[in-house]
Design a protein around this motif. Structure first.
Motif, PDB file in Angstrom:
ATOM      1  N   SER A 205       6.531  -4.734   6.259  1.00  0.00           N
ATOM      2  CA  SER A 205       5.664  -5.038   5.121  1.00  0.00           C
ATOM      3  C   SER A 205       4.812  -3.832   4.742  1.00  0.00           C
ATOM      4  CB  SER A 205       4.761  -6.226   5.446  1.00  0.00           C
ATOM      5  OG  SER A 205       3.950  -6.556   4.333  1.00  0.00           O
ATOM      6  N   PHE A 206       4.701  -3.601   3.443  1.00  0.00           N
ATOM      7  CA  PHE A 206       3.998  -2.449   2.901  1.00  0.00           C
ATOM      8  C   PHE A 206       2.863  -2.933   2.006  1.00  0.00           C
ATOM      9  CE2 PHE A 206       8.261  -1.346   3.966  1.00  0.00           C
ATOM     10  CZ  PHE A 206       8.219  -0.046   4.463  1.00  0.00           C
ATOM     11  N   GLU A 207       1.655  -2.419   2.265  1.00  0.00           N
ATOM     12  CA  GLU A 207       0.459  -2.815   1.528  1.00  0.00           C
ATOM     13  C   GLU A 207       0.330  -2.027   0.232  1.00  0.00           C
ATOM     14  OE1 GLU A 207      -3.437  -4.659   1.021  1.00  0.00           O
ATOM     15  OE2 GLU A 207      -1.931  -5.046   2.566  1.00  0.00           O
ATOM     16  N   LEU A 208       0.074  -2.740  -0.881  1.00  0.00           N
ATOM     17  CA  LEU A 208      -0.213  -2.098  -2.143  1.00  0.00           C
ATOM     18  C   LEU A 208      -1.708  -2.182  -2.456  1.00  0.00           C
ATOM     19  CD1 LEU A 208       2.959  -2.582  -2.256  1.00  0.00           C
ATOM     20  CD2 LEU A 208       2.671  -2.170  -4.701  1.00  0.00           C
ATOM     21  N   ARG A 209      -2.147  -1.491  -3.501  1.00  0.00           N
ATOM     22  CA  ARG A 209      -3.580  -1.318  -3.779  1.00  0.00           C
ATOM     23  C   ARG A 209      -4.287  -2.636  -4.070  1.00  0.00           C
ATOM     24  NH1 ARG A 209      -6.898  -0.386  -8.374  1.00  0.00           N
ATOM     25  NH2 ARG A 209      -8.467   1.273  -8.123  1.00  0.00           N
ATOM     26  N   GLY A 210      -3.651  -3.507  -4.833  1.00  0.00           N
ATOM     27  CA  GLY A 210      -4.251  -4.779  -5.216  1.00  0.00           C
ATOM     28  C   GLY A 210      -3.200  -5.674  -5.841  1.00  0.00           C
ATOM     29  N   VAL A 211      -3.621  -6.841  -6.321  1.00  0.00           N
ATOM     30  CA  VAL A 211      -2.670  -7.806  -6.859  1.00  0.00           C
ATOM     31  C   VAL A 211      -1.942  -7.242  -8.079  1.00  0.00           C
ATOM     32  CG1 VAL A 211      -2.424 -10.083  -7.918  1.00  0.00           C
ATOM     33  CG2 VAL A 211      -3.893  -9.798  -5.936  1.00  0.00           C
ATOM     34  N   ASP A 212      -2.643  -6.548  -8.958  1.00  0.00           N
ATOM     35  CA  ASP A 212      -2.004  -5.966 -10.135  1.00  0.00           C
ATOM     36  C   ASP A 212      -0.910  -4.978  -9.719  1.00  0.00           C
ATOM     37  OD1 ASP A 212      -2.506  -6.833 -12.694  1.00  0.00           O
ATOM     38  OD2 ASP A 212      -3.495  -4.985 -13.323  1.00  0.00           O
ATOM     39  N   GLU A 213      -1.258  -4.078  -8.798  1.00  0.00           N
ATOM     40  CA  GLU A 213      -0.293  -3.073  -8.351  1.00  0.00           C
ATOM     41  C   GLU A 213       0.885  -3.725  -7.628  1.00  0.00           C
ATOM     42  OE1 GLU A 213      -3.921  -1.380  -9.502  1.00  0.00           O
ATOM     43  OE2 GLU A 213      -3.627  -2.871  -7.920  1.00  0.00           O
ATOM     44  N   TYR A 214       0.578  -4.767  -6.864  1.00  0.00           N
ATOM     45  CA  TYR A 214       1.636  -5.526  -6.185  1.00  0.00           C
ATOM     46  C   TYR A 214       2.612  -6.142  -7.200  1.00  0.00           C
ATOM     47  CZ  TYR A 214       3.306 -10.148  -4.709  1.00  0.00           C
ATOM     48  OH  TYR A 214       4.054 -11.274  -4.533  1.00  0.00           O
ATOM     49  N   MET A 215       2.101  -6.699  -8.283  1.00  0.00           N
ATOM     50  CA  MET A 215       2.968  -7.297  -9.300  1.00  0.00           C
ATOM     51  C   MET A 215       3.736  -6.224 -10.077  1.00  0.00           C
ATOM     52  SD  MET A 215       3.058 -10.512  -9.024  1.00  0.00           S
ATOM     53  CE  MET A 215       3.888 -10.906 -10.568  1.00  0.00           C
ATOM     54  N   VAL A 253      12.416  -5.999   3.431  1.00  0.00           N
ATOM     55  CA  VAL A 253      11.179  -5.237   3.234  1.00  0.00           C
ATOM     56  C   VAL A 253      10.306  -6.005   2.258  1.00  0.00           C
ATOM     57  CG1 VAL A 253      12.032  -2.954   3.858  1.00  0.00           C
ATOM     58  CG2 VAL A 253      12.405  -3.805   1.535  1.00  0.00           C
ATOM     59  N   GLU A 254       8.994  -5.889   2.454  1.00  0.00           N
ATOM     60  CA  GLU A 254       8.043  -6.700   1.694  1.00  0.00           C
ATOM     61  C   GLU A 254       6.989  -5.822   1.029  1.00  0.00           C
ATOM     62  OE1 GLU A 254       4.960 -10.443   2.582  1.00  0.00           O
ATOM     63  OE2 GLU A 254       5.286  -8.911   4.122  1.00  0.00           O
ATOM     64  N   TYR A 255       6.659  -6.169  -0.209  1.00  0.00           N
ATOM     65  CA  TYR A 255       5.424  -5.697  -0.829  1.00  0.00           C
ATOM     66  C   TYR A 255       4.379  -6.792  -0.629  1.00  0.00           C
ATOM     67  CZ  TYR A 255       7.122  -1.609  -3.510  1.00  0.00           C
ATOM     68  OH  TYR A 255       7.598  -0.383  -3.898  1.00  0.00           O
ATOM     69  N   THR A 256       3.162  -6.388  -0.240  1.00  0.00           N
ATOM     70  CA  THR A 256       2.086  -7.347  -0.009  1.00  0.00           C
ATOM     71  C   THR A 256       0.760  -6.723  -0.390  1.00  0.00           C
ATOM     72  OG1 THR A 256       1.205  -8.954   1.588  1.00  0.00           O
ATOM     73  CG2 THR A 256       1.563  -6.721   2.402  1.00  0.00           C
ATOM     74  N   THR A 257      -0.277  -7.549  -0.420  1.00  0.00           N
ATOM     75  CA  THR A 257      -1.645  -7.058  -0.556  1.00  0.00           C
ATOM     76  C   THR A 257      -2.605  -8.168  -0.143  1.00  0.00           C
ATOM     77  OG1 THR A 257      -3.107  -5.755  -1.996  1.00  0.00           O
ATOM     78  CG2 THR A 257      -2.123  -7.726  -2.957  1.00  0.00           C
ATOM     79  N   GLU A 258      -3.859  -7.769   0.100  1.00  0.00           N
ATOM     80  CA  GLU A 258      -4.957  -8.696   0.413  1.00  0.00           C
ATOM     81  C   GLU A 258      -4.724  -9.500   1.688  1.00  0.00           C
ATOM     82  OE1 GLU A 258      -5.892 -11.001  -3.083  1.00  0.00           O
ATOM     83  OE2 GLU A 258      -6.757  -9.252  -4.094  1.00  0.00           O
ATOM     84  N   LEU A 259      -4.114  -8.894   2.698  1.00  0.00           N
ATOM     85  CA  LEU A 259      -3.981  -9.560   3.992  1.00  0.00           C
ATOM     86  C   LEU A 259      -5.371  -9.832   4.569  1.00  0.00           C
ATOM     87  CD1 LEU A 259      -2.023 -10.540   6.220  1.00  0.00           C
ATOM     88  CD2 LEU A 259      -2.115  -8.238   7.184  1.00  0.00           C
ATOM     89  N   GLU A 260      -5.567 -11.031   5.070  1.00  0.00           N
ATOM     90  CA  GLU A 260      -6.878 -11.516   5.491  1.00  0.00           C
ATOM     91  C   GLU A 260      -7.469 -10.701   6.649  1.00  0.00           C
ATOM     92  OE1 GLU A 260      -8.859 -15.901   6.489  1.00  0.00           O
ATOM     93  OE2 GLU A 260      -6.693 -15.639   6.492  1.00  0.00           O
ATOM     94  N   ARG A 261      -8.778 -10.498   6.580  1.00  0.00           N
ATOM     95  CA  ARG A 261      -9.544  -9.928   7.695  1.00  0.00           C
ATOM     96  C   ARG A 261     -10.343 -11.059   8.341  1.00  0.00           C
ATOM     97  NH1 ARG A 261      -8.347  -4.468   9.085  1.00  0.00           N
ATOM     98  NH2 ARG A 261      -7.366  -3.588   7.221  1.00  0.00           N
ATOM     99  N   LEU A 262     -10.289 -11.164   9.649  1.00  0.00           N
ATOM    100  CA  LEU A 262     -10.867 -12.294  10.367  1.00  0.00           C
ATOM    101  C   LEU A 262     -12.188 -11.927  11.030  1.00  0.00           C
ATOM    102  CD1 LEU A 262      -7.688 -13.502  12.309  1.00  0.00           C
ATOM    103  CD2 LEU A 262      -8.375 -14.072   9.973  1.00  0.00           C
ATOM    104  N   ASP A 263     -13.026 -12.925  11.230  1.00  0.00           N
ATOM    105  CA  ASP A 263     -14.165 -12.818  12.141  1.00  0.00           C
ATOM    106  C   ASP A 263     -13.620 -13.227  13.515  1.00  0.00           C
ATOM    107  OD1 ASP A 263     -16.381 -13.096  13.744  1.00  0.00           O
ATOM    108  OD2 ASP A 263     -17.538 -14.261  12.294  1.00  0.00           O
ATOM    109  N   GLU A 264     -13.295 -12.249  14.334  1.00  0.00           N
ATOM    110  CA  GLU A 264     -12.611 -12.545  15.589  1.00  0.00           C
ATOM    111  C   GLU A 264     -13.457 -13.375  16.548  1.00  0.00           C
ATOM    112  OE1 GLU A 264      -9.457  -9.796  17.103  1.00  0.00           O
ATOM    113  OE2 GLU A 264     -10.870  -8.307  16.327  1.00  0.00           O
TER     114      GLU A 264
END
Length: 311
Positions: A205-215, A253-264
């Protein structure tokens, strides 16, 4: 155990049609070739300080060469090697100089399923840049998912030997648990383990800048004629967007963005029922999850199990 891994560095693939694979990753997928030597290419993401996030190697058989993780210091690398030896893991190399772009100090070993894993520290950072608005190329490597025929054994091994923690799981009333999302930081997952018929790579999986860039990226890859497997949509576990495609050798292969950050400190893992459509895709925009879609990510049997890559 004390967490010694810091982040995912790169995923290395071996393929028979090296030129076709290189054209895909350095072309439509949006990575930058930064070095090449005797049938090996190193591909970076423009927004990442990692020297490279994908390595391609020319080989007679397709295989996953290795998955590489970072550690904070050489001392942590040494500590991890000692812990793995004490836990009877099979080391391929002992800690020492890493002979790839950026150098560093690291070693390689087999995980419980026979994948080659590399851990390194003191790797020089690469000059990178801010990805601009509407620029639809990967910022960084997000996560890797692997298939395992024994889901819980693999999960336990990564928890006990490498300090991974469980974030969430997917299950259904008919199949039981089918995926574990595992983390080494507050990022929801750097790795996930999927239940499959054999050991293999599930997806990168590959992270893009944001939802617009992901689309924009999803549309660009579609217009290039690359086969889409699933998406665009947004998962519930991890809350990230997804568009899955096949590379020329059948790796997902995946395009993704905004993967969650947790309070561990306060997080408790969920078990989500993936037979519920809002679990697999909150938006409802992706094609429905089905056995046909799932089987695309089973991939070929990995020919690299318990066989270290030559380089």
């Amino acid at each position: 155990m004390t967490r010694l891994l810091t982040h995912l560095r790169h995923v290395d693939l071996a393929v028979p049609d090296y030129e076709k694979q290189l054209d895909f990753y350095a072309g439509v997928w949006g990575l930058t070739q930064v070095a090449e030597d005797s049938g090996i290419s190193f591909l970076a993401a423009e927004g990442s300080p990692e020297q490279y996030i994908v390595r391609l190697r020319r080989a007679e058989e397709k295989r996953l060469d290795l998955i590489s993780y970072g550690a904070a210091t050489p001392a942590d690398v040494d500590t991890l090697a000692e812990q793995l030896l004490a836990g009877r893991a099979q080391l391929i190399t002992r800690p020492g100089t890493v002979d790839t772009p950026g150098g560093g100090y690291g070693f390689r070993f087999f995980d419980v399923d026979g994948r080659t894993i590399e851990v390194s520290a003191d790797v020089a950072t690469r000059t990178h840049r801010r990805i601009e608005e509407k620029e639809s190329i990967p910022v960084r490597l997000s996560h890797v998912v692997v298939n395992s025929p024994d889901l819980d054994r693999t999960r336990t091994w990564y928890e006990q030997h490498l300090g991974f923690a469980l974030s969430d799981s997917l299950a259904s009333p008919h199949m039981g648990e089918v995926m574990h999302f595992m983390r080494i930081s507050n990022q929801h997952h750097s790795m996930a383990i999927a239940k499959g018929p054999h050991t293999s790579l599930h997806h990168i999986s590959f992270e893009l800048r944001g939802v617009d860039e992901y689309m924009y990226g999803t549309g660009r890859v579609l217009r290039a004629g690359v086969r889409k497997i699933w998406g665009p949509g947004r998962h519930l576990a991890g809350n990230n967007t997804f568009s899955y495609f096949l590379d020329p050798h059948g790796n997902t292969v995946e395009y993704t963005t905004e993967l969650e950050r947790l309070d561990e400190d306060s997080w408790h893992p969920h078990v989500y029922d993936f037979s519920q459509p809002e679990v697999t895709d909150q938006w409802g925009t992706a094609n429905a999850m089905s056995e046909i879609v799932a089987k695309e990510s089973f991939n070929d049997v990995d020919r690299g199990c318990f066989t270290a890559p030559p380089v």
